[in-house]
Design an enzyme around this catalytic site. Structure first.
Site, PDB file in Angstrom:
ATOM      1  N   GLY A 175       0.810  -1.220   0.000  1.00 52.81           N
ATOM      2  CA  GLY A 175       0.000   0.000   0.000  1.00 52.81           C
ATOM      3  C   GLY A 175       0.837   1.260   0.000  1.00 52.81           C
ATOM      4  O   GLY A 175       0.437   2.276   0.583  1.00 52.81           O
ATOM      5  N   LEU A 229     -12.268  -7.036 -10.740  1.00 54.02           N
ATOM      6  CA  LEU A 229     -13.616  -6.772 -10.235  1.00 54.02           C
ATOM      7  C   LEU A 229     -14.632  -6.967 -11.357  1.00 54.02           C
ATOM      8  O   LEU A 229     -14.369  -6.621 -12.509  1.00 54.02           O
ATOM      9  CB  LEU A 229     -13.684  -5.339  -9.697  1.00 54.02           C
ATOM     10  CG  LEU A 229     -12.771  -5.116  -8.481  1.00 54.02           C
ATOM     11  CD1 LEU A 229     -12.490  -3.638  -8.274  1.00 54.02           C
ATOM     12  CD2 LEU A 229     -13.375  -5.744  -7.233  1.00 54.02           C
ATOM     13  N   HIS A 270      -1.967   1.912 -12.668  1.00 58.72           N
ATOM     14  CA  HIS A 270      -1.427   0.725 -13.338  1.00 58.72           C
ATOM     15  C   HIS A 270       0.034   1.011 -13.703  1.00 58.72           C
ATOM     16  O   HIS A 270       0.343   2.086 -14.221  1.00 58.72           O
ATOM     17  CB  HIS A 270      -2.246   0.419 -14.597  1.00 58.72           C
ATOM     18  CG  HIS A 270      -1.764  -0.806 -15.298  1.00 58.72           C
ATOM     19  ND1 HIS A 270      -2.038  -2.085 -14.832  1.00 58.72           N
ATOM     20  CD2 HIS A 270      -1.000  -0.964 -16.408  1.00 58.72           C
ATOM     21  CE1 HIS A 270      -1.467  -2.971 -15.637  1.00 58.72           C
ATOM     22  NE2 HIS A 270      -0.838  -2.310 -16.601  1.00 58.72           N
ATOM     23  N   THR A 320     -13.126   1.045 -15.737  1.00 59.21           N
ATOM     24  CA  THR A 320     -14.313   0.603 -16.471  1.00 59.21           C
ATOM     25  C   THR A 320     -14.296  -0.927 -16.478  1.00 59.21           C
ATOM     26  O   THR A 320     -13.328  -1.550 -16.022  1.00 59.21           O
ATOM     27  CB  THR A 320     -14.289   1.120 -17.922  1.00 59.21           C
ATOM     28  OG1 THR A 320     -13.089   0.620 -18.545  1.00 59.21           O
ATOM     29  CG2 THR A 320     -14.320   2.629 -17.980  1.00 59.21           C
ATOM     30  N   ASP A 329      -8.037  -2.242 -17.340  1.00 56.15           N
ATOM     31  CA  ASP A 329      -6.985  -1.253 -17.587  1.00 56.15           C
ATOM     32  C   ASP A 329      -7.251  -0.388 -18.822  1.00 56.15           C
ATOM     33  O   ASP A 329      -6.318   0.030 -19.512  1.00 56.15           O
ATOM     34  CB  ASP A 329      -5.613  -1.948 -17.730  1.00 56.15           C
ATOM     35  CG  ASP A 329      -5.209  -2.698 -16.462  1.00 56.15           C
ATOM     36  OD1 ASP A 329      -5.631  -2.286 -15.364  1.00 56.15           O
ATOM     37  OD2 ASP A 329      -4.482  -3.706 -16.566  1.00 56.15           O
TER      38      ASP A 329
HETATM   39  C1  GAR Z   1       2.004  -0.647  -7.851  1.00 50.45           C
HETATM   40  O1  GAR Z   1       3.112  -0.665  -8.712  1.00 50.45           O
HETATM   41  C2  GAR Z   1       0.734  -0.571  -8.674  1.00 50.45           C
HETATM   42  O2  GAR Z   1       0.854   0.206  -9.832  1.00 50.45           O
HETATM   43  C3  GAR Z   1       0.538  -2.011  -9.026  1.00 50.45           C
HETATM   44  O3  GAR Z   1       0.877  -2.737  -7.864  1.00 50.45           O
HETATM   45  C4  GAR Z   1       1.843  -1.983  -7.127  1.00 50.45           C
HETATM   46  C5  GAR Z   1       1.302  -1.811  -5.739  1.00 50.45           C
HETATM   47  O4  GAR Z   1       2.196  -1.178  -4.917  1.00 50.45           O
HETATM   48  N1  GAR Z   1      -0.806  -2.282  -9.432  1.00 50.45           N
HETATM   49  C6  GAR Z   1      -1.133  -3.187 -10.330  1.00 50.45           C
HETATM   50  O5  GAR Z   1      -0.327  -3.892 -10.877  1.00 50.45           O
HETATM   51  C7  GAR Z   1      -2.624  -3.281 -10.636  1.00 50.45           C
HETATM   52  N2  GAR Z   1      -2.843  -3.969 -11.840  1.00 50.45           N
HETATM   53  P1  GAR Z   1       1.722  -0.591  -3.513  1.00 50.45           P
HETATM   54  O6  GAR Z   1       0.884  -1.659  -2.820  1.00 50.45           O
HETATM   55  O7  GAR Z   1       3.003  -0.359  -2.761  1.00 50.45           O
HETATM   56  O8  GAR Z   1       0.938   0.666  -3.754  1.00 50.45           O
END
Ligand code: GAR
Length: 211
Positions: A12, A93, A109, A141, A145
């Site tokens: 997060g 989702l 993304h 949407t 992505d």
């Molecule tokens: C981030 O790089 C985000 O862009 C990616 O997961 C990571 C989460 O990091 N999201 C995806 O790949 C969604 N398809 P975080 O938990 O440290 O924010």
């Protein structure tokens, strides 16, 4: 005061960047809750320490995607969000869920969409010989992505990059553009025209980050 609910699956770090910016910049919004599909997500600990409500909806406890989505929506709606953020939320989702929050759900993304939707974006960018990689904040949407793009950050792909080194460079840029995009939403600066997002103020919707 706009109420923001953030969905995470892991560290997060984007959620943390948003929480910090919200406080430091004094947004007319508040992070009302952080919800994870994984009980052990480290981001939950950070959120709880900030005094933010947390909840877990563990996808492993539900027999189908629909049942998971319904319970997740029930928990989310308990926090009455104006804006729902996906921040490293690693579940797909369903259409009904997405339609329920249409126009008020954003995702980040780790690629320059529409290139490299889906998983393993950094490895795929390196293998394709890309010289630029990056991240995209977009409306969510039903098509994975593919929603309207709010902001993008580009970073260089260096000759000796691994997916890990590239991912770290992109993540730093994510922490800059996601809070900015969320602030625009909170300030009612985003306009959707012909499937494209325009900004009412003069701030740039793109960022070049050398790392
Ligand atoms: C981030 O790089 C985000 O862009 C990616 O997961 C990571 C989460 O990091 N999201 C995806 O790949 C969604 N398809 P975080 O938990 O440290 O924010």
């Amino acid at each position: 005061m706009k109420r923001i609910v953030i969905l995470i699956s892991g560290l997060g770090s984007n959620m943390q960047a948003i929480v910090r910016s919200c406080t430091l910049e004094g947004w007319s919004g508040q992070v009302a809750a952080v919800i994870s599909n994984r009980p052990d997500a480290p981001g939950l600990v950070f959120a709880a320490r900030q005094g933010i409500a947390t909840a877990v909806v563990d996808h492993l406890q539900y027999p189908s995607r629909d049942r998971f989505d319904s319970e997740l929506a029930r928990v989310i709606d308990g926090f009455a969000p104006d804006l729902l953020l996906l921040a490293g939320f690693m579940r797909i989702l369903g259409d009904d869920f997405v339609v329920r929050y249409e126009g008020r759900i954003l995702n980040i993304h780790p690629s320059l969409l529409p290139s490299f939707a889906g998983l393993y974006t950094h490895r795929r960018a390196i293998e394709a010989g890309c010289k630029l990689a990056g991240a995209t904040v977009h409306f969510v949407t039903a098509a994975l992505d593919q929603g309207a793009i709010v902001a993008q950050a580009a970073v260089p792909v260096l000759p000796d990059d691994t997916p890990q080194t590239l991912s770290a460079r992109v993540l730093t840029a994510e922490h800059l553009i996601y809070p900015r995009a969320v602030r625009w939403f909170v300030e009612d600066q985003l306009r959707l025209r012909d499937g494209r997002v325009q900004l009412a103020n003069a701030e740039p919707q793109c960022l070049f980050w050398a790392g």
